[in-house]
Design an enzyme around this catalytic site. Structure first.
Site, PDB file in Angstrom:
ATOM      1  N   GLY A  88      46.095  37.065  28.769  1.00 14.91           N
ATOM      2  CA  GLY A  88      45.586  37.839  27.655  1.00 14.91           C
ATOM      3  C   GLY A  88      45.431  39.300  28.029  1.00 14.91           C
ATOM      4  O   GLY A  88      45.380  39.666  29.206  1.00 14.91           O
ATOM      5  N   CYS A  89      45.344  40.149  27.015  1.00 17.61           N
ATOM      6  CA  CYS A  89      45.302  41.600  27.261  1.00 17.61           C
ATOM      7  C   CYS A  89      43.985  42.032  27.898  1.00 17.61           C
ATOM      8  O   CYS A  89      43.971  42.709  28.935  1.00 17.61           O
ATOM      9  CB  CYS A  89      45.584  42.366  25.977  1.00 17.61           C
ATOM     10  SG  CYS A  89      44.591  41.873  24.560  1.00 17.61           S
ATOM     11  N   PHE A  90      42.839  41.655  27.303  1.00 16.46           N
ATOM     12  CA  PHE A  90      41.562  41.986  27.928  1.00 16.46           C
ATOM     13  C   PHE A  90      41.472  41.358  29.313  1.00 16.46           C
ATOM     14  O   PHE A  90      40.993  41.985  30.271  1.00 16.46           O
ATOM     15  CB  PHE A  90      40.395  41.475  27.071  1.00 16.46           C
ATOM     16  CG  PHE A  90      39.858  42.459  26.078  1.00 16.46           C
ATOM     17  CD1 PHE A  90      39.599  43.774  26.421  1.00 16.46           C
ATOM     18  CD2 PHE A  90      39.580  42.060  24.775  1.00 16.46           C
ATOM     19  CE1 PHE A  90      39.083  44.678  25.504  1.00 16.46           C
ATOM     20  CE2 PHE A  90      39.063  42.957  23.839  1.00 16.46           C
ATOM     21  CZ  PHE A  90      38.817  44.267  24.211  1.00 16.46           C
ATOM     22  N   ALA A  91      41.929  40.104  29.423  1.00 14.50           N
ATOM     23  CA  ALA A  91      41.858  39.412  30.714  1.00 14.50           C
ATOM     24  C   ALA A  91      42.639  40.163  31.776  1.00 14.50           C
ATOM     25  O   ALA A  91      42.170  40.325  32.907  1.00 14.50           O
ATOM     26  CB  ALA A  91      42.377  37.989  30.565  1.00 14.50           C
TER      27      ALA A  91
ATOM     28  N   SER B 276      43.340  43.390  32.007  1.00 22.64           N
ATOM     29  CA  SER B 276      42.651  44.617  32.402  1.00 22.64           C
ATOM     30  C   SER B 276      41.422  44.323  33.264  1.00 22.64           C
ATOM     31  O   SER B 276      41.178  44.984  34.283  1.00 22.64           O
ATOM     32  CB  SER B 276      42.247  45.400  31.148  1.00 22.64           C
ATOM     33  OG  SER B 276      41.686  46.646  31.488  1.00 22.64           O
TER      34      SER B 276
END
Length: 327
Positions: free
Chosen positions: A136-139, A141
């Site tokens: 995932g994107c937040f994950a 980062s």
């Protein structure tokens, strides 16, 4: 080498469009089909309008059995919404000779022989895999902000995270919080302490440090911009800033996309690239780690291509030397 034949399933959304922008310029890829039930028969550029003049591909709605043959494709990307990939894999007999890279959350817990596809965490496993669950994107980062500490066993207390994402992180389907009139000149919190990416973040950290059991207190924000993520992460740290910097430099040595910056960082430095920039500050025993990525490239489609490169024995940055918008 011979070109890798690629198919994209669910190609009308943001991640499908971003994949096309990258893959159409990838020197070792041939895009065989772009599947979309809603856009079947239409030119790809009619949905992804910036691709006018770059491709004459049409969206196909053909039955998957006719498309998923080892001679027709070597790899497919699943770009449909969360929950659709599990159904797709159950409904289709995908040969083990075809690599599957799933951009949804469906297989990130690594069931059904999927490997979690964060190269900075498990590059060697990805190289041997034929089923990859893209992070995932937040994950992405947040994990890139914390992996060096987890590897060193230095996550000894709670981790505090505040992170903000652009509107494309919500996908292309309209909702009240994605309309311009609501999003513009506005910032809001959502899913505080309950965001779905927390499970994969903990999974990744415990891969490196099985003893990590502290809380990850994550407050996500919606931003009034299109793309990009900034995550600000802090946790107690007993060393010096120079020691922390050396820890991060050592961990990311040899990883082509994650870079430590001595100067403060901002989102525009990485938008439209597959890079992650990390900046460290130390304040009264708290290490503040700032991490910035583009949610559609390193947080989704760019990382998916990075994983494709690893599976097929190409340098990780093949087709991914992308220019940031900068200003």
């Amino acid at each position: 080498m011979e070109k890798i034949n690629i198919g994209i399933v669910g190609g009308a959304g943001y991640t499908g469009g971003e994949l096309l922008r990258i893959l159409l310029n990838h020197p070792f890829v041939n895009v065989t089909f772009v599947h979309s039930n809603s856009q079947a028969g239409k030119p790809v550029w009619s949905t992804h309008t910036d691709l006018l003049g770059d491709t004459d591909l049409l969206f196909t709605g053909d039955a998957m059995a006719d498309l998923l043959t080892p001679g027709n494709v070597d790899a497919i990307f699943l770009c449909s919404g969360h929950g659709a990939s599990v159904t797709f894999m159950a409904d289709n007999d995908v040969s083990d000779d075809i690599t599957v890279i799933d951009l949804s959350a469906d297989f990130r817990d690594e069931h059904n022989d999927f490997v979690y596809g964060l190269p900075e965490l498990q590059r060697e496993r990805i190289q041997e895999a034929t089923r990859i669950a893209n992070p995932g994107c937040f994950a992405t980062s947040i994990e890139l902000a914390l992996l060096p500490l987890a590897k060193a066993g230095l996550l000894t207390d709670d981790v505090q995270v505040s992170a903000i994402t652009g509107s494309t992180g919500a996908g292309q389907a309209l909702s009240p919080t994605t309309h311009f009139s609501w999003r513009n000149n506005n910032v809001s919190i959502y899913k505080a302490f309950t965001h779905q990416h927390l499970a994969e973040i903990r999974q990744s950290l415990t891969t490196l440090d099985p003893d990590f059991k502290s809380a990850i207190n994550f407050v996500p924000y919606r931003g009034d911009f299109t793309r990009g993520i900034m995550a600000n992460v802090y946790t107690p740290f007993s060393g010096t800033r120079e020691e922390a910097k050396e820890l991060y430099r050592t961990y990311y040595a040899g990883h082509p996309f994650t870079h430590l910056s001595d100067a403060p960082i901002d989102v525009k430095q990485v938008v439209n690239t597959n890079k992650c920039f990390v900046h460290l500050e130390l304040h009264d025993g708290q290490l503040l780690i700032t991490s910035v990525i583009d949610n559609l490239t390193k947080g989704a489609s760019g990382q998916a291509v990075q994983n494709l490169n690893l599976v097929f024995g190409l340098p990780e940055d093949t087709g991914l030397r992308l220019k940031s918008v900068a200003f």
